[in-house]
Design an enzyme around this catalytic site. Structure first.
Site, PDB file in Angstrom:
ATOM      1  N   HIS A 225       0.798  -1.230   0.000  1.00  0.00           N
ATOM      2  CA  HIS A 225       0.000   0.000   0.000  1.00  0.00           C
ATOM      3  C   HIS A 225       0.821   1.265   0.000  1.00  0.00           C
ATOM      4  O   HIS A 225       0.287   2.365  -0.081  1.00  0.00           O
ATOM      5  CB  HIS A 225      -0.907   0.044   1.241  1.00  0.00           C
ATOM      6  CG  HIS A 225      -0.137   0.311   2.510  1.00  0.00           C
ATOM      7  ND1 HIS A 225       0.576  -0.653   3.160  1.00  0.00           N
ATOM      8  CD2 HIS A 225       0.043   1.440   3.228  1.00  0.00           C
ATOM      9  CE1 HIS A 225       1.158  -0.136   4.232  1.00  0.00           C
ATOM     10  NE2 HIS A 225       0.852   1.137   4.295  1.00  0.00           N
TER      11      HIS A 225
HETATM   12  C1  UD1 Z   1      -1.503   5.931   5.643  1.00  0.00           C
HETATM   13  C2  UD1 Z   1      -0.148   6.374   6.159  1.00  0.00           C
HETATM   14  C3  UD1 Z   1       0.844   5.220   6.018  1.00  0.00           C
HETATM   15  C4  UD1 Z   1       0.315   3.968   6.688  1.00  0.00           C
HETATM   16  C5  UD1 Z   1      -1.073   3.637   6.171  1.00  0.00           C
HETATM   17  C6  UD1 Z   1      -1.644   2.495   6.962  1.00  0.00           C
HETATM   18  C7  UD1 Z   1       0.525   8.724   5.909  1.00  0.00           C
HETATM   19  C8  UD1 Z   1       1.331   9.676   5.124  1.00  0.00           C
HETATM   20  N1  UD1 Z   1       0.396   7.492   5.395  1.00  0.00           N
HETATM   21  O1  UD1 Z   1      -1.371   5.655   4.261  1.00  0.00           O
HETATM   22  O2  UD1 Z   1       2.067   5.581   6.642  1.00  0.00           O
HETATM   23  O3  UD1 Z   1       1.191   2.911   6.434  1.00  0.00           O
HETATM   24  O4  UD1 Z   1      -1.942   4.783   6.341  1.00  0.00           O
HETATM   25  O5  UD1 Z   1      -2.615   1.793   6.265  1.00  0.00           O
HETATM   26  O6  UD1 Z   1       0.015   9.074   6.948  1.00  0.00           O
HETATM   27  N2  UD1 Z   1      -8.721   5.584   1.651  1.00  0.00           N
HETATM   28  C9  UD1 Z   1      -9.947   4.960   1.722  1.00  0.00           C
HETATM   29  N3  UD1 Z   1     -10.486   4.756   2.959  1.00  0.00           N
HETATM   30  C10 UD1 Z   1      -9.888   5.168   4.101  1.00  0.00           C
HETATM   31  C11 UD1 Z   1      -8.660   5.817   4.000  1.00  0.00           C
HETATM   32  C12 UD1 Z   1      -8.084   6.010   2.774  1.00  0.00           C
HETATM   33  O7  UD1 Z   1     -10.535   4.575   0.714  1.00  0.00           O
HETATM   34  O8  UD1 Z   1     -10.458   4.944   5.180  1.00  0.00           O
HETATM   35  C13 UD1 Z   1      -8.094   5.772   0.314  1.00  0.00           C
HETATM   36  C14 UD1 Z   1      -8.356   7.149  -0.271  1.00  0.00           C
HETATM   37  O9  UD1 Z   1      -8.446   7.000  -1.646  1.00  0.00           O
HETATM   38  C15 UD1 Z   1      -7.090   7.903   0.091  1.00  0.00           C
HETATM   39  C16 UD1 Z   1      -6.025   6.821   0.009  1.00  0.00           C
HETATM   40  O10 UD1 Z   1      -6.669   5.641   0.470  1.00  0.00           O
HETATM   41  O11 UD1 Z   1      -6.834   8.959  -0.782  1.00  0.00           O
HETATM   42  C17 UD1 Z   1      -4.806   7.093   0.871  1.00  0.00           C
HETATM   43  O12 UD1 Z   1      -5.171   7.333   2.243  1.00  0.00           O
HETATM   44  P1  UD1 Z   1      -4.166   8.110   3.233  1.00  0.00           P
HETATM   45  O13 UD1 Z   1      -4.705   8.122   4.613  1.00  0.00           O
HETATM   46  O14 UD1 Z   1      -3.781   9.418   2.645  1.00  0.00           O
HETATM   47  O15 UD1 Z   1      -2.854   7.255   3.201  1.00  0.00           O
HETATM   48  P2  UD1 Z   1      -2.626   5.688   3.296  1.00  0.00           P
HETATM   49  O16 UD1 Z   1      -2.121   5.221   1.966  1.00  0.00           O
HETATM   50  O17 UD1 Z   1      -3.808   5.033   3.879  1.00  0.00           O
HETATM   51  N1  UDP Z   2      -3.838  -5.669   8.782  1.00  0.00           N
HETATM   52  C1  UDP Z   2      -5.170  -6.070   8.957  1.00  0.00           C
HETATM   53  N2  UDP Z   2      -5.894  -6.426   7.851  1.00  0.00           N
HETATM   54  C2  UDP Z   2      -5.372  -6.420   6.600  1.00  0.00           C
HETATM   55  C3  UDP Z   2      -4.017  -6.014   6.438  1.00  0.00           C
HETATM   56  C4  UDP Z   2      -3.285  -5.634   7.547  1.00  0.00           C
HETATM   57  O1  UDP Z   2      -5.674  -6.098  10.089  1.00  0.00           O
HETATM   58  O2  UDP Z   2      -6.083  -6.767   5.656  1.00  0.00           O
HETATM   59  C5  UDP Z   2      -3.063  -5.247   9.969  1.00  0.00           C
HETATM   60  C6  UDP Z   2      -1.760  -5.985  10.184  1.00  0.00           C
HETATM   61  O3  UDP Z   2      -1.967  -7.129  10.977  1.00  0.00           O
HETATM   62  C7  UDP Z   2      -0.896  -4.940  10.881  1.00  0.00           C
HETATM   63  C8  UDP Z   2      -1.439  -3.626  10.384  1.00  0.00           C
HETATM   64  O4  UDP Z   2      -2.685  -3.902   9.757  1.00  0.00           O
HETATM   65  O5  UDP Z   2      -1.050  -5.000  12.294  1.00  0.00           O
HETATM   66  C9  UDP Z   2      -0.492  -2.990   9.396  1.00  0.00           C
HETATM   67  O6  UDP Z   2      -1.085  -1.867   8.842  1.00  0.00           O
HETATM   68  P1  UDP Z   2      -0.645  -1.247   7.454  1.00  0.00           P
HETATM   69  O7  UDP Z   2       0.077  -2.255   6.663  1.00  0.00           O
HETATM   70  O8  UDP Z   2      -1.860  -0.628   6.879  1.00  0.00           O
HETATM   71  O9  UDP Z   2       0.295  -0.042   7.888  1.00  0.00           O
HETATM   72  P2  UDP Z   2       1.861   0.071   8.267  1.00  0.00           P
HETATM   73  O10 UDP Z   2       2.154  -0.903   9.330  1.00  0.00           O
HETATM   74  O11 UDP Z   2       2.650  -0.157   7.032  1.00  0.00           O
HETATM   75  O12 UDP Z   2       1.988   1.487   8.700  1.00  0.00           O
END
Ligand code: UD1
Ligand code: UDP
Length: 375
Positions: A225
């Site tokens: 992601h």
């Molecule tokens: C964010 C964090 C990343 C973390 C990840 C965990 C930052 C800069 N990034 O990335 O470090 O690893 O969360 O999963 O803070 N969206 C949805 N539903 C939601 C949220 C997001 O559909 O509930 C979609 C939207 O299209 C949005 C995109 O995901 O534009 C990105 O969401 P965003 O919160 O900006 O960053 P993540 O990629 O989720």
């Molecule tokens: N995770 C989850 N469901 C999923 C994928 C990940 O519950 O389908 C959990 C996973 O066990 C871990 C956390 O989400 O604890 C990791 O989150 P993510 O990869 O979104 O963010 P990051 O750790 O890279 O910031």
């Protein structure tokens, strides 16, 4: 009780969280606060808002509702960070805590820590001292700045502590606690293992809605992601091709619970990977169950690299660097980048490795330690 200790037990804590990993990794801290009868509340930034990235974890992990949700939602980095900054400031002025706790490296963490410190509210950073040394990653900027704003730096390992000392953070502010993800895994793994196999909701048209009926060690599990991977069509294509090579060489299913960011970018780049089972993001128990039984994990997630190491499942990291070098040093993880052949080679390598490494992230009591220090 002395005046000093009486005063300390009355400290009010605000937990600021906003995304899936923060909810999961703060759960042990919240449980420890509950256990102590501490005065605390949860402030949700609303950075994640889809049911399966947010609410599902509150329900499944039986967390109390957030007292405030500032509904920041998605947006550019500046837009999202600014909304959170303003929203957090408003809440902290109205319901002033003694200490704010933030976890990790998201925009919610940076904005939460910055808003609090400007109001002279103490900041505790859970998972302090991680560095990828790659400033192209938004998370690297967030971590460095959150650490600079913090009064309590909860380093998960000695390595993280040494990084902070090297950057000139005073020793008195740093506490090596272990990583709360170990607590979260230990607290939920048995429940996950006892849970029935779930029906996964496939989102590809060629797969019918059905249970995947996966036997232990007969599938690969993927998460992907990160902005630098999925927003870059060359890297995303390379990784998906690498996963296809892995699926065909080992003739095993590759399961990928897809993050909405990756789903959006695959649609935008018109990529339809073959031989990869795309399913909706999973709840924590279902994901833990799938993770602990996987033959191998391929991921760009920080939390998943740690969980693989804790669960003794080999990991191939789809990045060029990691802020979790402990996983590589113990032999649990390898960096494959985004090149198809390298991903295949790294998978072959990790499948041959012994999984007898030691978990470097602590004993599962990080949440309690953190709460003892701040309350
Ligand atoms: C964010 C964090 C990343 C973390 C990840 C965990 C930052 C800069 N990034 O990335 O470090 O690893 O969360 O999963 O803070 N969206 C949805 N539903 C939601 C949220 C997001 O559909 O509930 C979609 C939207 O299209 C949005 C995109 O995901 O534009 C990105 O969401 P965003 O919160 O900006 O960053 P993540 O990629 O989720
Ligand atoms: N995770 C989850 N469901 C999923 C994928 C990940 O519950 O389908 C959990 C996973 O066990 C871990 C956390 O989400 O604890 C990791 O989150 P993510 O990869 O979104 O963010 P990051 O750790 O890279 O910031």
């Amino acid at each position: 009780m002395s005046t000093k200790s009486k005063k300390r037990t009355q400290r009010k804590i605000a937990i600021i969280l906003g995304t899936r990993p923060e909810i999961i990794k703060m759960t042990p801290v919240i449980r420890a606060l509950e256990g102590k009868g501490a005065d605390y509340y949860i402030l949700h930034t609303g950075q994640h808002y889809s049911y399966n990235l947010d609410r599902i974890f509150f329900e499944q992990l039986k967390l109390p509702d957030a007292r405030y949700n500032i509904d920041a939602g998605s947006g550019s980095h500046a837009e999202q960070t600014a909304k959170i900054l303003v929203g957090v400031e408003e809440v902290l002025l109205k319901d002033r805590p003694d200490v704010v706790l933030v976890e990790g490296d998201t925009n919610s963490v940076l904005a939460g820590a910055l808003a609090a410190t400007k109001l002279h509210v103490q900041v505790g950073h859970v998972e302090a001292g991680l560095r990828s040394y790659d400033r192209q990653m938004p998370e690297e900027i967030n971590r460095i700045l959150a650490d600079r704003c913090s009064d309590y730096l909860f380093a998960p390992t000695k390595k993280a502590k040494s990084i902070l000392l090297h950057e000139g953070i005073p020793k008195s502010k740093i506490f090596v606690t272990g990583n709360t993800i170990v607590d979260a895994v230990y607290q939920n793994l048995e429940i996950a293992r006892r849970s029935p196999n779930r029906n996964f909701r496939p989102i590809t048209s060629h797969v019918e809605h059905r249970a995947l009926n996966l036997e232990p060690r007969t599938y690969f599990l993927v998460t992907l992601h990160r902005q630098e991977n999925v927003d870059n069509s060359t890297r995303l294509k390379g990784i998906l091709q690498g996963l296809e090579l892995v699926a065909s060489e080992f003739s095993l299913p590759v399961i990928y619970p897809i993050h909405p960011r990756a789903a959006k970018m695959m649609r935008q780049f018109r990529l339809k990977p073959k031989n990869i089972e795309l399913v909706e993001p999973l709840d924590f128990l279902a994901f833990l169950q799938l993770e602990s039984n996987a033959r191998l994990l391929l991921t760009d997630s920080g939390g998943v690299q740690e969980e693989a190491c804790i669960l003794k499942v080999p990991c191939v990291t789809l990045r060029d660097n990691t802020e979790r070098p402990e996983t590589i040093n113990v032999g649990a993880n390898v960096l494959a980048g985004a090149t198809p052949n390298k991903i295949l080679e790294c998978t072959r390598l990790m499948l041959q490795r012994s999984t007898k490494w030691k978990n470097p992230f602590g004993d599962g009591k990080a949440g309690q330690r953190i709460v003892e220090i701040v309350t």
